[in-house]
Scaffold this motif. Structure first.
Motif, PDB file in Angstrom:
ATOM      1  N   GLN A  18      -3.570   6.690   2.678  1.00 58.90           N
ATOM      2  CA  GLN A  18      -3.914   7.437   1.464  1.00 58.90           C
ATOM      3  C   GLN A  18      -4.624   8.727   1.845  1.00 58.90           C
ATOM      4  O   GLN A  18      -5.629   8.694   2.569  1.00 58.90           O
ATOM      5  CB  GLN A  18      -4.819   6.611   0.550  1.00 58.90           C
ATOM      6  CG  GLN A  18      -4.147   5.405  -0.063  1.00 58.90           C
ATOM      7  CD  GLN A  18      -5.082   4.665  -1.013  1.00 58.90           C
ATOM      8  OE1 GLN A  18      -6.299   4.796  -0.942  1.00 58.90           O
ATOM      9  NE2 GLN A  18      -4.510   3.873  -1.896  1.00 58.90           N
ATOM     10  N   THR A  56       2.301  -2.751  -1.592  1.00 57.98           N
ATOM     11  CA  THR A  56       1.043  -2.258  -1.048  1.00 57.98           C
ATOM     12  C   THR A  56       0.282  -3.438  -0.458  1.00 57.98           C
ATOM     13  O   THR A  56       0.479  -4.579  -0.875  1.00 57.98           O
ATOM     14  CB  THR A  56       0.176  -1.594  -2.131  1.00 57.98           C
ATOM     15  OG1 THR A  56      -0.021  -2.525  -3.205  1.00 57.98           O
ATOM     16  CG2 THR A  56       0.832  -0.324  -2.674  1.00 57.98           C
ATOM     17  N   GLU A  70       4.134   5.849   1.144  1.00 52.66           N
ATOM     18  CA  GLU A  70       4.537   4.878   0.134  1.00 52.66           C
ATOM     19  C   GLU A  70       5.385   3.772   0.750  1.00 52.66           C
ATOM     20  O   GLU A  70       6.021   3.000   0.036  1.00 52.66           O
ATOM     21  CB  GLU A  70       5.301   5.574  -0.994  1.00 52.66           C
ATOM     22  CG  GLU A  70       4.443   6.555  -1.786  1.00 52.66           C
ATOM     23  CD  GLU A  70       5.167   7.173  -2.959  1.00 52.66           C
ATOM     24  OE1 GLU A  70       6.338   6.792  -3.198  1.00 52.66           O
ATOM     25  OE2 GLU A  70       4.579   8.029  -3.630  1.00 52.66           O
ATOM     26  N   PHE A 112      -1.241   1.238   5.206  1.00 50.24           N
ATOM     27  CA  PHE A 112      -2.212   1.652   4.197  1.00 50.24           C
ATOM     28  C   PHE A 112      -2.604   3.092   4.529  1.00 50.24           C
ATOM     29  O   PHE A 112      -3.495   3.342   5.343  1.00 50.24           O
ATOM     30  CB  PHE A 112      -3.443   0.751   4.199  1.00 50.24           C
ATOM     31  CG  PHE A 112      -4.310   0.866   2.971  1.00 50.24           C
ATOM     32  CD1 PHE A 112      -4.064   1.808   1.982  1.00 50.24           C
ATOM     33  CD2 PHE A 112      -5.384   0.018   2.789  1.00 50.24           C
ATOM     34  CE1 PHE A 112      -4.852   1.908   0.842  1.00 50.24           C
ATOM     35  CE2 PHE A 112      -6.191   0.092   1.664  1.00 50.24           C
ATOM     36  CZ  PHE A 112      -5.928   1.033   0.689  1.00 50.24           C
TER      37      PHE A 112
END
Length: 332
Positions: A153, A253, A237, A151
């Motif tokens: 971002q 995800t 990704e 994870f």
């Protein structure tokens, strides 16, 4: 219908309220913020509801019209605010991460039990239908060889760090850092899938603010290891995968899981398992529905499982932080 109040007026709170209303089992009745205009602005988004606004947390806690409070304030305030709400006789839905230390969390659970109330940590992803499908599909793999959960971002607030500032999300004084903000999702997923690890080791990427901007966490189990990767200073990704003797389970995800795919090493083919998620579906609806079900049905067994899960997750987080000097105020 459960009348509830909220503490914390950020985007996640709006998402939870919208999802809760979509279940047809919740009704927003009160909103708290330190600033009157902020509370009123939040309440105005729900003009079809009669929402009382407060700038005093004790006044919110004393509101006899609400039975439950959802808390999504900065991490460092979770314990004190949840303790106040529980002592006022109301259930608490507490956003992740629950607390800074196991001692704090144990105290909250003890307070809830003494008063016949419910304290539930809001891990949205472990309540998603497709995450549950992933868990139910583990037997397809046979003996497990390991897993990787990602994870990562990029946060626009990292730009402030590069400019020499200390935004709250990267401020230890606010209970910030990548591990407790995004890494907690990976830890929660791993523990829900495989249980508490025998051991864990954290390798953080440290920032000038003193907090971690990214990191890799290795969880050790009797016959395999799980590799967790999380970041707020770069993007990834990479899918999350679980590896076994008979194949690999793949999800794109770790939250908002759109699909679960099984890869067969013998046929070299992929098969999408049932449960493809529709993009327009509200991503917190499943957890809001489960929270309501537990409260309404007084499902003590479900509550006990979630309580142990929260303890196991926080145990890993607390150890990882303390072993790397990521201390919150008071040495927490």
């Amino acid at each position: 219908m459960i009348n509830f109040g909220i503490v914390g007026t950020g985007w996640i709170t709006h998402s939870y309220v919208e999802a809760a209303h979509a279940t047809g089992r919740w009704n927003l009745a009160a909103a708290y913020s330190r600033k009157a205009e902020t509370a009123q602005e939040f309440a105005s988004k729900y003009s079809d509801k009669k929402v009382a606004t407060y700038t005093s947390l004790p006044d919110l806690a004393a509101d006899s019209n609400i039975s439950t409070v959802y808390i999504a304030s900065p991490n460092i305030f979770h314990y004190d605010q949840a303790k106040l709400i529980l002592n006022a006789g109301k259930n608490v839905i507490l956003e992740k991460p629950s607390c800074s230390t196991l001692a704090e969390l144990d105290d909250l659970f003890a307070t809830a039990k003494a008063k016949g109330l419910y304290l539930i940590e809001a891990f949205r992803h472990i309540q998603e239908a497709n995450f549950k499908l992933l868990k139910a599909s583990l037997p397809l793999l046979g003996p497990l060889h390991g897993a990787s959960i990602t994870f990562a971002q990029y946060s626009s607030r990292y730009e402030k760090v590069l400019a020499g500032e200390v935004p709250g999300i990267f401020d230890l004084n606010m209970g910030g850092g990548a591990l407790v903000d995004l890494g907690v999702y990976c830890v929660a997923a791993a523990i829900d899938l495989f249980g508490a690890p025998q051991a864990s080791t954290y390798y953080p990427v440290m920032l000038p603010t003193g907090a971690d901007g990214a990191g890799r966490l290795i969880l050790t189990y009797p016959t395999f290891t799980v590799h967790l990767c999380h970041s707020k200073i770069y993007n990834s990704e990479a899918p999350s995968e679980v590896y076994g003797e008979k194949g690999t389970l793949i999800i794109p995800t770790i939250t908002d899981v759109e699909r679960v795919t099984f890869w067969d090493p013998r046929s070299k083919q992929k098969r999408v398992l049932e449960g493809v998620r529709k993009p327009e579906e509200l991503n917190l609806k499943e957890e809001a529905a489960e929270h309501a079900r537990i409260i309404e049905e007084r499902d003590e067994a479900a509550l006990k499982r979630l309580e142990q899960h929260s303890r196991d997750v926080l145990s890993v987080l607390e150890k990882a932080r303390h072993n790397n000097g990521l201390l919150f105020p008071g040495g927490k």
